[in-house]
Design a protein around this motif. Structure first.
Motif, PDB file in Angstrom:
ATOM      1  N   ALA A 152      55.101 -36.449  39.574  1.00 30.17           N
ATOM      2  CA  ALA A 152      55.645 -36.696  40.910  1.00 30.17           C
ATOM      3  C   ALA A 152      55.350 -38.124  41.360  1.00 30.17           C
ATOM      4  O   ALA A 152      54.454 -38.798  40.823  1.00 30.17           O
ATOM      5  CB  ALA A 152      55.050 -35.696  41.895  1.00 30.17           C
ATOM      6  N   THR A 153      56.086 -38.569  42.350  1.00 26.64           N
ATOM      7  CA  THR A 153      55.859 -39.892  42.933  1.00 26.64           C
ATOM      8  C   THR A 153      54.409 -39.988  43.430  1.00 26.64           C
ATOM      9  O   THR A 153      53.905 -39.053  44.043  1.00 26.64           O
ATOM     10  CB  THR A 153      56.810 -40.113  44.120  1.00 26.64           C
ATOM     11  N   GLY A 154      53.780 -41.125  43.139  1.00 21.70           N
ATOM     12  CA  GLY A 154      52.400 -41.306  43.599  1.00 21.70           C
ATOM     13  C   GLY A 154      51.408 -41.346  42.457  1.00 21.70           C
ATOM     14  O   GLY A 154      50.230 -41.580  42.672  1.00 21.70           O
ATOM     15  N   CYS A 155      51.896 -41.118  41.238  1.00 22.93           N
ATOM     16  CA  CYS A 155      51.052 -41.292  40.053  1.00 22.93           C
ATOM     17  C   CYS A 155      51.562 -42.533  39.320  1.00 22.93           C
ATOM     18  O   CYS A 155      52.720 -42.589  38.921  1.00 22.93           O
ATOM     19  CB  CYS A 155      51.143 -40.066  39.148  1.00 22.93           C
ATOM     20  N   LEU A 156      50.712 -43.542  39.200  1.00 23.30           N
ATOM     21  CA  LEU A 156      51.113 -44.810  38.590  1.00 23.30           C
ATOM     22  C   LEU A 156      50.093 -45.218  37.541  1.00 23.30           C
ATOM     23  O   LEU A 156      48.923 -44.832  37.626  1.00 23.30           O
ATOM     24  CB  LEU A 156      51.190 -45.907  39.657  1.00 23.30           C
ATOM     25  N   LEU A 157      50.527 -45.996  36.549  1.00 23.96           N
ATOM     26  CA  LEU A 157      49.558 -46.398  35.527  1.00 23.96           C
ATOM     27  C   LEU A 157      49.774 -47.812  35.010  1.00 23.96           C
ATOM     28  O   LEU A 157      50.810 -48.441  35.265  1.00 23.96           O
ATOM     29  CB  LEU A 157      49.531 -45.382  34.389  1.00 23.96           C
ATOM     30  N   LYS A 158      48.752 -48.291  34.316  1.00 29.12           N
ATOM     31  CA  LYS A 158      48.804 -49.564  33.590  1.00 29.12           C
ATOM     32  C   LYS A 158      48.389 -49.244  32.161  1.00 29.12           C
ATOM     33  O   LYS A 158      47.275 -48.741  31.943  1.00 29.12           O
ATOM     34  CB  LYS A 158      47.822 -50.577  34.177  1.00 29.12           C
ATOM     35  N   ILE A 159      49.252 -49.522  31.220  1.00 30.54           N
ATOM     36  CA  ILE A 159      48.933 -49.200  29.825  1.00 30.54           C
ATOM     37  C   ILE A 159      48.098 -50.327  29.219  1.00 30.54           C
ATOM     38  O   ILE A 159      48.504 -51.494  29.226  1.00 30.54           O
ATOM     39  CB  ILE A 159      50.214 -48.967  29.010  1.00 30.54           C
ATOM     40  N   LEU A 160      46.950 -49.961  28.692  1.00 27.64           N
ATOM     41  CA  LEU A 160      46.014 -50.948  28.145  1.00 27.64           C
ATOM     42  C   LEU A 160      46.061 -50.966  26.624  1.00 27.64           C
ATOM     43  O   LEU A 160      45.809 -52.003  26.000  1.00 27.64           O
ATOM     44  CB  LEU A 160      44.590 -50.620  28.615  1.00 27.64           C
ATOM     45  N   LYS A 161      46.343 -49.819  26.036  1.00 32.93           N
ATOM     46  CA  LYS A 161      46.448 -49.735  24.578  1.00 32.93           C
ATOM     47  C   LYS A 161      47.591 -48.789  24.246  1.00 32.93           C
ATOM     48  O   LYS A 161      47.708 -47.728  24.873  1.00 32.93           O
ATOM     49  CB  LYS A 161      45.153 -49.187  23.988  1.00 32.93           C
ATOM     50  N   TYR A 162      48.420 -49.182  23.298  1.00 30.63           N
ATOM     51  CA  TYR A 162      49.485 -48.296  22.837  1.00 30.63           C
ATOM     52  C   TYR A 162      49.539 -48.404  21.329  1.00 30.63           C
ATOM     53  O   TYR A 162      49.689 -49.506  20.790  1.00 30.63           O
ATOM     54  CB  TYR A 162      50.828 -48.708  23.471  1.00 30.63           C
ATOM     55  N   ASP A 163      49.364 -47.291  20.642  1.00 23.50           N
ATOM     56  CA  ASP A 163      49.405 -47.296  19.185  1.00 23.50           C
ATOM     57  C   ASP A 163      50.836 -46.960  18.759  1.00 23.50           C
ATOM     58  O   ASP A 163      51.315 -45.853  19.018  1.00 23.50           O
ATOM     59  CB  ASP A 163      48.418 -46.256  18.637  1.00 23.50           C
ATOM     60  N   GLU A 164      51.493 -47.920  18.127  1.00 27.15           N
ATOM     61  CA  GLU A 164      52.915 -47.723  17.834  1.00 27.15           C
ATOM     62  C   GLU A 164      53.151 -46.644  16.786  1.00 27.15           C
ATOM     63  O   GLU A 164      54.243 -46.097  16.691  1.00 27.15           O
ATOM     64  CB  GLU A 164      53.575 -49.037  17.413  1.00 27.15           C
ATOM     65  N   MET A 169      47.581 -43.619  23.692  1.00 27.61           N
ATOM     66  CA  MET A 169      47.509 -44.615  24.765  1.00 27.61           C
ATOM     67  C   MET A 169      46.139 -44.602  25.424  1.00 27.61           C
ATOM     68  O   MET A 169      45.498 -43.562  25.493  1.00 27.61           O
ATOM     69  CB  MET A 169      48.521 -44.281  25.875  1.00 27.61           C
ATOM     70  N   SER A 170      45.755 -45.761  25.925  1.00 33.69           N
ATOM     71  CA  SER A 170      44.659 -45.860  26.880  1.00 33.69           C
ATOM     72  C   SER A 170      45.247 -46.509  28.120  1.00 33.69           C
ATOM     73  O   SER A 170      46.066 -47.429  28.000  1.00 33.69           O
ATOM     74  CB  SER A 170      43.519 -46.727  26.339  1.00 33.69           C
ATOM     75  N   PHE A 171      44.843 -46.060  29.283  1.00 36.35           N
ATOM     76  CA  PHE A 171      45.507 -46.547  30.495  1.00 36.35           C
ATOM     77  C   PHE A 171      44.617 -46.371  31.714  1.00 36.35           C
ATOM     78  O   PHE A 171      43.705 -45.533  31.725  1.00 36.35           O
ATOM     79  CB  PHE A 171      46.844 -45.821  30.703  1.00 36.35           C
ATOM     80  N   LEU A 172      44.920 -47.177  32.692  1.00 38.49           N
ATOM     81  CA  LEU A 172      44.320 -47.021  34.011  1.00 38.49           C
ATOM     82  C   LEU A 172      45.359 -46.294  34.844  1.00 38.49           C
ATOM     83  O   LEU A 172      46.559 -46.604  34.722  1.00 38.49           O
ATOM     84  CB  LEU A 172      44.059 -48.414  34.576  1.00 38.49           C
ATOM     85  N   TYR A 173      44.959 -45.325  35.668  1.00 37.81           N
ATOM     86  CA  TYR A 173      45.965 -44.671  36.508  1.00 37.81           C
ATOM     87  C   TYR A 173      45.430 -44.399  37.903  1.00 37.81           C
ATOM     88  O   TYR A 173      44.216 -44.332  38.119  1.00 37.81           O
ATOM     89  CB  TYR A 173      46.512 -43.396  35.862  1.00 37.81           C
TER      90      TYR A 173
END
Lengths: 308, 86
Positions: A152-164, A169-173
């Motif tokens: 839902a709206t109101g959950c946001l993140l920044k992706i710090l690691k993404y394994d292709e 993933m590692s992320f801040l949310y």
């Protein structure tokens, strides 16, 4: 077994323990958050005391580190709160120190914590994967998924690691104040989270406050969700995070896994068929929401594995 | 070698540490299971409220898209033991 289901766990109720393994020096203390009993891979909250010093060196394990509080130095560079490091196995890092002390989340992904003093990379090290970024500064928040079903709206993140390869993933949310989402979710991947600040609620586990943590294996129900005053957290997955939403509070992990396979059959029929029908050893997963829906037709005679 | 680690020989120090952490985690897990079992009465109420909300306000199908669930769609609680920690 690998890591068990640790949820919820609030590290603020625990004391730090001294890490006395060789190579780490004096002044390193930890709280274990989750631990793989086979490989030794683990996630810890670590406190480095004022004046902590470590010479240059590498770990045999991939290491991720997130700076929660205070500052630390690698070589001549000082890093602030919110800084994230991905250190591939065998990559030698410069001398590390913390003059006033700091607290970090420290993750050893491939083995138990270990340290080899050297200023040279291991022969197998892949230095091109070394990454660091300050997640609090200079990175925009983004919506977590492009493809439905989405949070839902109101959950946001920044992706710090993404394994292709694995899509891990590692992320801040963040969850915004007054966030709510009335569904039950599970994923095909393991999921991990540490609350840096704030409290959120899930229908199964209750409130998870600041310092709250979970390591959740795949297919485990979580949600509905609510967050009264906002939360910022660090999260990880070990493969692709796909949201399977439903409203059956009592389904178990085995049923959720079956449902995932059934949904894959409908969502990606071509790849499902290619995988499932090789050698004609194909499964017939049951979806508890559509128990009579076999999903495909065929002209052969065999047992579908249903209970008789 | 995969992305996560380089094979190495685990020394006695590390083996002893792992043994200790394995035992500590087992205790931690058992405590979590007990705490979650103790939460059952509250959880039952939360579930009842949730099942009511999705029949009135709706169920989040995708993002903020809500679908009101019909009474006949509401699942019934199975007889088996209900657990949330696996």
């Amino acid at each position: 077994m690998a890591r068990p289901h640790i949820e919820p766990f609030v590290e603020r109720n625990e004391d730090f323990k001294k890490l006395s393994m060789s190579g780490f020096g004096k002044g390193m203390h930890y709280k274990m958050l989750s631990f793989d009993t086979d490989t030794g891979a683990c996630t810890m909250k670590v406190r480095f005391d004022s004046g902590y010093k470590r010479p240059p060196g590498f770990s045999y394990s991939e290491v991720e580190m997130f700076l929660l509080k205070g500052t630390l130095k690698y070589g001549d560079t000082t890093y602030q709160e919110g800084h994230y490091f991905l250190i591939p196995p065998g990559v030698s890092m410069p001398a590390m120190s913390s003059s006033r002390g700091c607290e970090v989340l420290l993750m050893y992904n491939g083995s138990e914590p270990n340290f080899v003093e050297t200023d040279v990379d291991h022969d197998y090290a892949d230095r091109s994967r070394l990454a660091e970024v300050n997640s609090y500064q200079g990175m925009p928040w983004m919506a977590p998924a492009v493809n439905p079903p989405r949070t839902a709206t109101g959950c946001l993140l920044k992706i710090l690691k993404y394994d292709e390869r694995t899509h891990a993933m590692s992320f801040l949310y963040i969850l915004s104040p007054e966030f709510w989402q009335d569904n039950i979710s599970y994923h095909d991947c393991a999921e991990e989270s540490y609350h840096i600040w704030g409290s959120s609620w899930m229908m199964q586990f209750g409130d998870l406050p600041t310092g709250g943590y979970f390591w959740r294996p795949p297919y485990i129900n979580h949600g509905a969700f609510a967050c009264k005053r906002g939360t910022i957290a660090f999260g990880r997955t070990d493969s692709e995070l796909f949201n399977h939403f439903h409203f059956n509070p009592w389904s178990n992990a085995k049923e959720n896994e079956e449902r995932s396979a059934s949904r894959l059959m409908h969502r990606n029929p071509e790849i499902y068929n290619w995988i499932a029908q090789r050698g004609h050893n194909h499964p017939h997963p049951q979806d508890f929401e559509y128990p009579d829906d076999h999903g495909h037709s065929h002209d052969h005679d065999h047992d579908h594995g249903k209970k008789k | 070698m995969d992305n996560l680690g380089i094979p190495h020989v685990r020394n006695a120090d590390a083996r002893a540490w792992m043994k200790k952490e394995t035992a500590a985690q087992k205790k931690r897990y058992q405590l979590i299971v007990k705490e979650q079992d103790d939460l059952s009465p509250k959880r039952d109420k939360w579930i009842a409220d949730f099942l009511q909300r999705i029949q009135t306000r709706g169920f989040n199908v995708d993002a903020d898209m809500l679908r009101v669930i019909k009474p006949e769609e509401i699942p019934t609680k199975p007889k088996r033991k209900f657990k949330v920690v696996f």
